[in-house]
Design a protein around this motif. Structure first.
Motif, mmCIF file in Angstrom:
data_model
loop_
_atom_site.group_PDB
_atom_site.id
_atom_site.type_symbol
_atom_site.label_atom_id
_atom_site.label_comp_id
_atom_site.label_asym_id
_atom_site.label_seq_id
_atom_site.Cartn_x
_atom_site.Cartn_y
_atom_site.Cartn_z
ATOM 1 N N THR A 1 0.814 -1.216 0.000
ATOM 2 C CA THR A 1 0.000 0.000 0.000
ATOM 3 C C THR A 1 0.850 1.271 0.000
ATOM 4 O O THR A 1 0.299 2.359 -0.167
ATOM 5 C CB THR A 1 -0.937 0.033 1.226
ATOM 6 O OG1 THR A 1 -0.156 -0.014 2.411
ATOM 7 C CG2 THR A 1 -1.912 -1.121 1.193
ATOM 8 N N MET B 1 0.384 3.376 -3.090
ATOM 9 C CA MET B 1 -0.906 4.076 -3.080
ATOM 10 C C MET B 1 -0.812 5.344 -2.243
ATOM 11 O O MET B 1 -1.410 6.365 -2.586
ATOM 12 C CB MET B 1 -2.015 3.174 -2.524
ATOM 13 C CG MET B 1 -2.509 2.147 -3.508
ATOM 14 S SD MET B 1 -4.075 1.427 -3.032
ATOM 15 C CE MET B 1 -3.700 0.669 -1.492
ATOM 16 N N PHE B 2 -0.063 5.295 -1.144
ATOM 17 C CA PHE B 2 0.088 6.476 -0.299
ATOM 18 C C PHE B 2 0.867 7.558 -1.037
ATOM 19 O O PHE B 2 0.541 8.743 -0.943
ATOM 20 C CB PHE B 2 0.780 6.103 1.005
ATOM 21 C CG PHE B 2 0.948 7.254 1.934
ATOM 22 C CD1 PHE B 2 -0.158 7.878 2.492
ATOM 23 C CD2 PHE B 2 2.203 7.734 2.243
ATOM 24 C CE1 PHE B 2 -0.013 8.955 3.349
ATOM 25 C CE2 PHE B 2 2.357 8.810 3.097
ATOM 26 C CZ PHE B 2 1.251 9.420 3.656
ATOM 27 N N ALA C 1 -1.419 9.178 -3.375
ATOM 28 C CA ALA C 1 -2.318 10.075 -2.638
ATOM 29 C C ALA C 1 -1.616 11.387 -2.287
ATOM 30 O O ALA C 1 -2.228 12.460 -2.351
ATOM 31 C CB ALA C 1 -2.825 9.382 -1.375
ATOM 32 N N TYR D 1 -6.546 11.365 0.395
ATOM 33 C CA TYR D 1 -6.239 10.671 1.641
ATOM 34 C C TYR D 1 -7.376 9.747 2.045
ATOM 35 O O TYR D 1 -7.158 8.627 2.499
ATOM 36 C CB TYR D 1 -5.979 11.662 2.771
ATOM 37 C CG TYR D 1 -4.655 12.360 2.679
ATOM 38 C CD1 TYR D 1 -3.475 11.640 2.546
ATOM 39 C CD2 TYR D 1 -4.579 13.740 2.730
ATOM 40 C CE1 TYR D 1 -2.261 12.278 2.457
ATOM 41 C CE2 TYR D 1 -3.366 14.393 2.647
ATOM 42 C CZ TYR D 1 -2.212 13.654 2.513
ATOM 43 O OH TYR D 1 -1.015 14.283 2.421
ATOM 44 N N TRP E 1 -7.367 6.751 -0.256
ATOM 45 C CA TRP E 1 -6.263 5.870 0.104
ATOM 46 C C TRP E 1 -6.581 5.112 1.384
ATOM 47 O O TRP E 1 -6.322 3.908 1.480
ATOM 48 C CB TRP E 1 -4.975 6.674 0.286
ATOM 49 C CG TRP E 1 -3.868 5.833 0.823
ATOM 50 C CD1 TRP E 1 -3.098 4.953 0.130
ATOM 51 C CD2 TRP E 1 -3.428 5.779 2.180
ATOM 52 N NE1 TRP E 1 -2.205 4.355 0.975
ATOM 53 C CE2 TRP E 1 -2.381 4.839 2.237
ATOM 54 C CE3 TRP E 1 -3.808 6.428 3.349
ATOM 55 C CZ2 TRP E 1 -1.712 4.538 3.414
ATOM 56 C CZ3 TRP E 1 -3.143 6.122 4.517
ATOM 57 C CH2 TRP E 1 -2.112 5.189 4.544
ATOM 58 N N TRP F 1 -6.898 1.101 1.671
ATOM 59 C CA TRP F 1 -5.990 0.405 2.565
ATOM 60 C C TRP F 1 -6.734 -0.356 3.647
ATOM 61 O O TRP F 1 -6.420 -1.498 3.935
ATOM 62 C CB TRP F 1 -5.050 1.430 3.217
ATOM 63 C CG TRP F 1 -4.097 0.824 4.179
ATOM 64 C CD1 TRP F 1 -2.935 0.195 3.882
ATOM 65 C CD2 TRP F 1 -4.228 0.786 5.601
ATOM 66 N NE1 TRP F 1 -2.337 -0.226 5.038
ATOM 67 C CE2 TRP F 1 -3.097 0.116 6.106
ATOM 68 C CE3 TRP F 1 -5.192 1.241 6.501
ATOM 69 C CZ2 TRP F 1 -2.904 -0.098 7.452
ATOM 70 C CZ3 TRP F 1 -4.988 1.028 7.844
ATOM 71 C CH2 TRP F 1 -3.866 0.375 8.304
#
Length: 92
Positions: free
Chosen positions: A26, A29-30, A33, A46, A49, A53
């Motif tokens: 993940t 992905m952060f 974001a 956020y 995300w 998550w």
């Protein structure tokens, strides 16, 4: 005697968690974001995300908990059945 790959303590505990590979997956992905936040000036990336998550992780943890409860109940029922069966067994 084998040594842990890390010093120990909290890092060793985190590395032994089964969710560690999931957390590493993940991380991109952060980063996305963060980039979207900088571009759009919005907190929405956020929240997206966090949902991406948390939802799969919660499903996995709930499934593991449910498996544990069902397995525990099954083992208890088997032991109760054995005890009742031995209670009513005829002596030879």
């Amino acid at each position: 005697m084998s040594k842990a790959p890390f010093g120990g303590g909290l890092i060793r505990l985190i590395c032994r968690l089964p969710v560690w590979p999931y957390l590493l997956l993940t991380l991109p992905m952060f980063v996305v974001a963060l980039i979207l936040r900088a571009v759009t000036q919005s907190n929405l990336p956020y929240y997206i995300w966090a949902a991406l998550w948390a939802v799969p992780l919660l499903i996995v943890l709930a499934a593991r908990w449910l498996y544990f409860v069902v397995t525990l109940a099954w083992a208890i029922l088997i032991e109760i059945g054995r005890a009742v069966r031995s209670l009513f067994a005829r002596p030879r």
